[in-house]
Design a protein around this motif. Structure first.
Motif, PDB file in Angstrom:
ATOM      1  N   LEU A  23       0.983  -1.148  -0.026  1.00 47.14           N
ATOM      2  CA  LEU A  23       0.028   0.131   0.119  1.00 47.14           C
ATOM      3  C   LEU A  23       0.868   1.298  -0.081  1.00 47.14           C
ATOM      4  O   LEU A  23       0.670   2.079  -0.847  1.00 47.14           O
ATOM      5  N   ALA A  24       1.844   1.162   0.698  1.00 51.30           N
ATOM      6  CA  ALA A  24       2.886   2.509   0.935  1.00 51.30           C
ATOM      7  C   ALA A  24       3.429   2.707  -0.553  1.00 51.30           C
ATOM      8  O   ALA A  24       3.511   3.860  -0.900  1.00 51.30           O
ATOM      9  N   ARG A  25       3.806   1.791  -1.008  1.00 53.57           N
ATOM     10  CA  ARG A  25       4.492   1.646  -2.408  1.00 53.57           C
ATOM     11  C   ARG A  25       3.575   2.296  -3.449  1.00 53.57           C
ATOM     12  O   ARG A  25       3.993   3.192  -4.295  1.00 53.57           O
ATOM     13  N   VAL A  26       2.371   1.914  -3.475  1.00 52.74           N
ATOM     14  CA  VAL A  26       1.402   2.206  -4.610  1.00 52.74           C
ATOM     15  C   VAL A  26       0.902   3.738  -4.531  1.00 52.74           C
ATOM     16  O   VAL A  26       0.736   4.432  -5.374  1.00 52.74           O
ATOM     17  N   TYR A  27       0.497   4.103  -3.040  1.00 56.47           N
ATOM     18  CA  TYR A  27      -0.025   5.330  -2.726  1.00 56.47           C
ATOM     19  C   TYR A  27       0.992   6.304  -2.283  1.00 56.47           C
ATOM     20  O   TYR A  27       0.633   7.425  -1.725  1.00 56.47           O
ATOM     21  N   GLY A  28       2.296   6.108  -2.033  1.00 56.80           N
ATOM     22  CA  GLY A  28       3.280   7.001  -1.564  1.00 56.80           C
ATOM     23  C   GLY A  28       2.802   7.409  -0.236  1.00 56.80           C
ATOM     24  O   GLY A  28       2.948   8.397   0.181  1.00 56.80           O
ATOM     25  N   LEU A  29       2.669   6.301   0.692  1.00 58.75           N
ATOM     26  CA  LEU A  29       2.424   6.675   1.994  1.00 58.75           C
ATOM     27  C   LEU A  29       3.541   6.122   2.949  1.00 58.75           C
ATOM     28  O   LEU A  29       4.510   5.279   2.483  1.00 58.75           O
ATOM     29  N   ASP A  30       3.406   6.645   4.219  1.00 57.13           N
ATOM     30  CA  ASP A  30       4.541   6.283   5.229  1.00 57.13           C
ATOM     31  C   ASP A  30       3.685   5.000   5.879  1.00 57.13           C
ATOM     32  O   ASP A  30       2.766   4.869   6.263  1.00 57.13           O
ATOM     33  N   ALA A  32       4.167   3.408   8.240  1.00 50.07           N
ATOM     34  CA  ALA A  32       3.800   3.417   9.953  1.00 50.07           C
ATOM     35  C   ALA A  32       2.555   4.211  10.317  1.00 50.07           C
ATOM     36  O   ALA A  32       2.018   4.113  11.136  1.00 50.07           O
ATOM     37  N   ASP A  33       2.042   4.997   8.916  1.00 50.75           N
ATOM     38  CA  ASP A  33       0.821   5.742   9.307  1.00 50.75           C
ATOM     39  C   ASP A  33      -0.383   5.016   8.816  1.00 50.75           C
ATOM     40  O   ASP A  33      -1.574   5.520   9.016  1.00 50.75           O
ATOM     41  N   ILE A  34      -0.154   3.620   8.277  1.00 52.51           N
ATOM     42  CA  ILE A  34      -1.477   2.979   7.697  1.00 52.51           C
ATOM     43  C   ILE A  34      -1.916   2.334   8.811  1.00 52.51           C
ATOM     44  O   ILE A  34      -1.551   1.678   9.611  1.00 52.51           O
ATOM     45  N   ILE A  35      -3.500   2.311   8.588  1.00 52.65           N
ATOM     46  CA  ILE A  35      -4.227   1.718   9.561  1.00 52.65           C
ATOM     47  C   ILE A  35      -4.899   0.394   8.980  1.00 52.65           C
ATOM     48  O   ILE A  35      -5.285   0.534   7.859  1.00 52.65           O
ATOM     49  N   ARG A  36      -4.490  -0.702   9.588  1.00 52.96           N
ATOM     50  CA  ARG A  36      -5.104  -2.035   9.204  1.00 52.96           C
ATOM     51  C   ARG A  36      -6.417  -2.342   9.689  1.00 52.96           C
ATOM     52  O   ARG A  36      -6.470  -2.852  10.686  1.00 52.96           O
ATOM     53  N   MET A  37      -7.332  -2.373   8.687  1.00 54.30           N
ATOM     54  CA  MET A  37      -8.632  -2.836   9.247  1.00 54.30           C
ATOM     55  C   MET A  37      -9.440  -3.635   7.917  1.00 54.30           C
ATOM     56  O   MET A  37     -10.482  -3.788   7.901  1.00 54.30           O
ATOM     57  N   GLY A  38      -8.302  -4.548   7.807  1.00 54.06           N
ATOM     58  CA  GLY A  38      -8.757  -5.430   6.618  1.00 54.06           C
ATOM     59  C   GLY A  38      -8.771  -6.894   6.835  1.00 54.06           C
ATOM     60  O   GLY A  38      -9.199  -7.877   6.142  1.00 54.06           O
ATOM     61  N   SER A  39      -7.938  -7.180   8.012  1.00 56.58           N
ATOM     62  CA  SER A  39      -7.540  -8.801   8.162  1.00 56.58           C
ATOM     63  C   SER A  39      -7.930  -9.239   9.376  1.00 56.58           C
ATOM     64  O   SER A  39      -7.270 -10.444   9.802  1.00 56.58           O
ATOM     65  N   ASN A  40      -8.780  -8.631  10.184  1.00 61.82           N
ATOM     66  CA  ASN A  40      -9.298  -9.292  11.327  1.00 61.82           C
ATOM     67  C   ASN A  40      -8.181  -9.550  12.243  1.00 61.82           C
ATOM     68  O   ASN A  40      -8.243 -10.348  12.939  1.00 61.82           O
ATOM     69  N   GLU A  41      -7.108  -8.500  12.481  1.00 58.77           N
ATOM     70  CA  GLU A  41      -6.022  -8.773  13.221  1.00 58.77           C
ATOM     71  C   GLU A  41      -6.401  -8.063  14.800  1.00 58.77           C
ATOM     72  O   GLU A  41      -7.424  -7.389  14.657  1.00 58.77           O
ATOM     73  N   GLU A 325      -6.021   5.058  -0.456  1.00 58.08           N
ATOM     74  CA  GLU A 325      -5.424   6.535  -0.667  1.00 58.08           C
ATOM     75  C   GLU A 325      -5.333   7.364   0.643  1.00 58.08           C
ATOM     76  O   GLU A 325      -4.309   8.358   0.821  1.00 58.08           O
ATOM     77  N   ASN A 326      -6.004   7.066   1.447  1.00 58.27           N
ATOM     78  CA  ASN A 326      -5.927   7.782   2.848  1.00 58.27           C
ATOM     79  C   ASN A 326      -5.140   6.963   4.107  1.00 58.27           C
ATOM     80  O   ASN A 326      -5.506   7.404   5.144  1.00 58.27           O
TER      81      ASN A 326
END
Length: 366
Positions: A23-30, A32-41, A325-326
């Motif tokens: 995700l960081a590579r595709v959307y130019g994100l850090d 560390a700032d990505i919020i994971r709400m897709g894998s039931n972790e 993207e966010n």
């Protein structure tokens, strides 16, 4: 090119959640700032005791894993309230237990029943061994199992019936009386997947005393916070567990996973807090998302929530891309059999992350 097994040629690839690095590579994100709400972790992270135990034993990674894990089986049995000889433990999460079940039971042409939409790995595992899927039905609108569809799917070729409760991705429960009805209607093994049972407070262990064709599937990936260590376990009749051990890889549970699982079970306060935090997050997300008139939000007993987004004017791919993207990952559910292109699944997070997600969702939906 070498000749590929027909069942593998015909198998659609499993679609996992997006990684932070991807995700960081595709959307130019850090990352560390990505919020994971897709894998039931687990948003709490692992137990501090598990981290300490892993750090203390890192020097042992040059040695083979333990082949005798009776002490861990004792801990799991104590946690679950069963006998140790009714427990089988595997690496690669509950997915390895599924693989061992297939190796133990399946002859080419045998049938197994699944109720889409549900956990897709049942099919990925069993079909490779030549088993034939027969589809029952989960009533998405009512968020409940269509029990009659399961009973109608049972034939003399049925070897396994899969029941997921809480169901992934819908979050609904299967009533105990319905599980009993199915158990009494077949000699096939009925596998009750309880990967998320702690978040519901409901399990079916007492049925093991009454039904010898019941097998319960569980994992350390959710409430135990050890998804990256890949630990699963099953609970069933002693004789059946003994057969499973004949085909289970001896060293499948790596040494550090074994150590982490044992340490986590020794930390009941962590398990209690992990459960509470996830339930609080789930209820907050349900309440807040329900305020959006464009969303149809389904009540869940797991650590995720299924959302119908068709009234937003967007499909699941479009809205998940906008969220990514966010810096927020949710699950596009279009790959789930039984769902169309207008569903997403939102996993629990920390309260701070939940609030950010709701604010981003507001900006997207205007």
């Amino acid at each position: 090119m070498v000749k590929i097994k027909k069942t593998v040629e015909e198998l659609d690839p499993y679609v996992p959640g997006r990684s932070n690095a991807d995700l960081a590579r595709v959307y130019g994100l850090d990352p560390a700032d990505i919020i994971r709400m897709g894998s039931n972790e687990n948003p709490l992270g692992p137990s501090s005791l598990a981290i300490q135990a892993i750090n203390k034993n890192l020097h042992l990674i040059n040695t083979y894993p333990e082949s005798n894990i009776d002490d861990l089986k004792d801990q799991i049995a104590s946690y679950a309230g069963v006998n140790p000889n009714e427990v089988i433990v595997g690496g690669d999460g509950a997915d390895e237990i599924l693989d061992v079940l297939a190796k133990t039971l399946i002859e080419p042409g045998d049938e197994y029943i699944v109720h889409p939409p549900s956990y897709m790995y049942y099919e990925f595992t069993f079909s490779v061994y030549g088993a034939v899927p027969v589809y029952a039905r989960w009533d998405v609108e009512g968020n409940c199992l269509d029990v009659d569809s399961v009973l109608e799917a049972i034939t003399p070729k049925t070897k396994v019936v899969f029941l997921c409760t809480p169901n992934n991705p819908t979050g609904g429960l299967i009533a105990k009386k319905d599980i009993k009805t199915i158990l009494e209607s077949t000699d096939a093994l009925v596998v009750v997947d309880e990967a998320y049972w702690e978040f519901s407070g409901v399990n079916n262990l007492e049925l093991l005393e009454e039904y010898d064709n019941l097998f319960i599937l569980r994992t350390f990936s959710k409430v135990m916070g050890l998804a990256g260590m890949r630990i699963g376990y099953g609970i069933g009749q002693k004789e059946f567990i003994e057969y499973m051990h004949r085909v289970k890889p001896v060293f499948s549970l790596i040494k550090l996973s074994y150590i982490a699982a044992s340490a986590t079970l020794s930390d009941p306060e962590y398990i209690k807090e992990s459960t509470r935090l996830s339930i609080d997050s789930r209820e907050f997300l349900y309440d807040e998302m329900s305020k959006f008139p464009e969303l149809k939000v389904f009540k869940s007993f797991a650590n995720y929530i299924l959302v119908d987004i068709r009234n937003t004017g967007m499909n699941s791919k479009k809205i998940t891309v906008k969220l990514m993207e966010n810096g927020i990952i949710v699950r596009d559910c279009s790959s789930f059999r039984g769902l169309d292109d207008y569903w997403i699944r939102v996993s629990v997070a920390t309260m701070e992350e939940d609030i950010k997600f709701i604010n981003v969702l507001k900006s997207i939906l205007g």
